[in-house]
Design a protein around this motif. Structure first.
Motif, PDB file in Angstrom:
ATOM      1  N   LYS A  67      -3.911   9.515  -0.013  1.00  0.00           N
ATOM      2  CA  LYS A  67      -3.297   8.138   0.622  1.00  0.00           C
ATOM      3  C   LYS A  67      -4.332   8.193   1.630  1.00  0.00           C
ATOM      4  O   LYS A  67      -5.490   9.009   2.544  1.00  0.00           O
ATOM      5  CB  LYS A  67      -1.984   8.551   1.374  1.00  0.00           C
ATOM      6  CG  LYS A  67      -0.576   8.985   0.956  1.00  0.00           C
ATOM      7  CD  LYS A  67       0.171   8.692   2.318  1.00  0.00           C
ATOM      8  CE  LYS A  67       1.608   8.953   0.906  1.00  0.00           C
ATOM      9  NZ  LYS A  67       1.897  10.675   0.988  1.00  0.00           N
ATOM     10  N   ILE A  69      -4.999   6.287   4.494  1.00  0.00           N
ATOM     11  CA  ILE A  69      -4.359   4.723   5.035  1.00  0.00           C
ATOM     12  C   ILE A  69      -5.826   4.116   6.816  1.00  0.00           C
ATOM     13  O   ILE A  69      -6.431   5.259   7.468  1.00  0.00           O
ATOM     14  CB  ILE A  69      -3.394   5.024   6.111  1.00  0.00           C
ATOM     15  CG1 ILE A  69      -2.231   5.677   4.435  1.00  0.00           C
ATOM     16  CG2 ILE A  69      -2.611   4.112   7.119  1.00  0.00           C
ATOM     17  CD1 ILE A  69      -1.143   5.970   5.317  1.00  0.00           C
ATOM     18  N   CYS A  70      -5.733   3.142   7.152  1.00  0.00           N
ATOM     19  CA  CYS A  70      -6.918   2.430   7.584  1.00  0.00           C
ATOM     20  C   CYS A  70      -6.437   1.677   8.917  1.00  0.00           C
ATOM     21  O   CYS A  70      -4.980   1.473   8.468  1.00  0.00           O
ATOM     22  CB  CYS A  70      -8.205   1.857   6.995  1.00  0.00           C
ATOM     23  SG  CYS A  70      -9.009   2.696   5.650  1.00  0.00           S
ATOM     24  N   THR A  94      -4.682  -0.020   3.313  1.00  0.00           N
ATOM     25  CA  THR A  94      -5.070   0.949   2.585  1.00  0.00           C
ATOM     26  C   THR A  94      -6.069   0.845   1.431  1.00  0.00           C
ATOM     27  O   THR A  94      -6.870   0.375   1.609  1.00  0.00           O
ATOM     28  CB  THR A  94      -4.069   1.445   1.868  1.00  0.00           C
ATOM     29  OG1 THR A  94      -3.846   0.423   0.318  1.00  0.00           O
ATOM     30  CG2 THR A  94      -2.761   2.153   2.137  1.00  0.00           C
ATOM     31  N   LYS A  95      -6.768   2.208   1.364  1.00  0.00           N
ATOM     32  CA  LYS A  95      -8.121   2.170   0.598  1.00  0.00           C
ATOM     33  C   LYS A  95      -7.452   3.378  -0.482  1.00  0.00           C
ATOM     34  O   LYS A  95      -6.698   3.673  -0.610  1.00  0.00           O
ATOM     35  CB  LYS A  95      -9.139   2.767   1.593  1.00  0.00           C
ATOM     36  CG  LYS A  95      -9.669   1.841   2.222  1.00  0.00           C
ATOM     37  CD  LYS A  95     -11.492   2.837   3.124  1.00  0.00           C
ATOM     38  CE  LYS A  95     -11.756   2.088   3.180  1.00  0.00           C
ATOM     39  NZ  LYS A  95     -12.934   0.465   2.351  1.00  0.00           N
ATOM     40  N   ASP A 230      -4.743  14.512   3.103  1.00  0.00           N
ATOM     41  CA  ASP A 230      -4.980  12.336   3.648  1.00  0.00           C
ATOM     42  C   ASP A 230      -4.852  12.155   4.722  1.00  0.00           C
ATOM     43  O   ASP A 230      -5.891  12.750   6.057  1.00  0.00           O
ATOM     44  CB  ASP A 230      -2.943  11.873   4.131  1.00  0.00           C
ATOM     45  CG  ASP A 230      -2.695  12.045   2.603  1.00  0.00           C
ATOM     46  OD1 ASP A 230      -2.241  12.043   1.140  1.00  0.00           O
ATOM     47  OD2 ASP A 230      -0.986  11.699   2.573  1.00  0.00           O
TER      48      ASP A 230
END
Length: 274
Positions: A67, A69-70, A94-95, A230
């Motif tokens: 994952k 997550i930004c 997300t990316k 992650d």
């Protein structure tokens, strides 16, 4: 300590940074899901196989996270320049692993976008599985920290109310150069900045995060299981190109630098896609 994922002589390995060389760790091919904190700490070093940094290709620190997550709008200066209200809950998007490039790789300007922007960000790397962890226990699940440049195609970001199409382009997000372990990192007030064409465009420090790292880890782990490797990109300060007057976007031939004090420095060339 600091670690890198690197390629040398056709092999991908994990190495401990020792000055201007990397000391490989036995049996480890990349930082990520298979290198939780206990595995990394117990790994055997192979000093006879050390290699100079200038002889290797540095990969994204974690090449294949489960994952990414930004966090958007996590500095007051960035919230202010967007004209938005102060968020009461982290703005998350997300990316994908395919979005990542190494610290020495080029940032490629896609033919479809004409508003390619920069965002300097401190990045958290998870080291222990985390689900519904408290803020008090959150830092026990952090493997370390690195640097990201959250390259954003603004003309695509704002096509809809969702940001995905502007944030998750293939091979668009430099990550690295190293993973710095918590014992070596002070991220309580680490300077964060961007430099382009001889000008400092972003300047702040992590004491100004609206949602701090424990809050982010705890909040995210409430709805999804965070796994070793992650990534959490913690947000960018004010000064992004889209909000400047006049606007400023990356151009072919540019060299863009983003850095977080005590964690690392990314310097990437920008080139037009052929």
């Amino acid at each position: 300590m600091s670690y890198a994922t690197y390629e040398f002589d056709g092999r991908r390995r994990v190495g401990r940074v020792d000055g201007d060389r990397l000391v490989p760790l036995r049996g480890l091919t990349e930082l990520g899901l298979e290198t939780p904190a206990d595995v990394l700490a117990a790994a055997t070093e192979l000093p006879d196989e050390a290699v100079a940094l200038n002889q290797v290709r540095l990969c994204p620190v974690v090449p294949n996270p489960d994952k990414i997550i930004c966090v958007g709008l996590n500095y007051l200066t960035h919230v202010g320049e967007t004209g938005r209200e102060l968020p009461k809950y982290p703005v998350l998007f997300t990316k994908f692993a395919s979005s990542l490039v190494g610290p020495d790789d080029d940032i490629v300007l896609p033919a479809e976008s004409h508003q390619v922007d920069y965002e300097a960000e401190l990045t958290v790397v998870i080291g222990r599985t985390a689900r519904r962890v408290s803020k008090e226990d959150a830092l026990e699940h952090v493997l370390g920290y690195t640097v990201a440049n959250d390259i954003t195609m603004r003309d695509y970001q704002y096509k809809t109310h969702q940001w995905l199409q502007g944030k998750a382009w293939d091979r668009s997000t430099p990550l690295g150069p190293y993973l710095v372990t918590p014992g070596e990192a002070d991220v309580s007030a680490a300077g964060v900045r961007t430099l382009l064409r001889g000008e400092k465009l972003q300047e702040s420090d992590t004491s100004h995060l609206i949602f701090d790292i424990p809050t982010l880890v705890s909040t995210i782990s409430e709805f999804t299981t965070l796994l070793p490797g992650d990534l959490i990109l913690t947000g960018t300060p004010g000064g992004v190109g889209y909000r400047r007057e006049p606007q400023l976007f990356l151009a072919d031939g540019d060299e863009i630098t983003v850095e977080v004090d005590g964690i690392g420095r990314l310097v990437n060339r920008v080139r037009a896609e052929s």
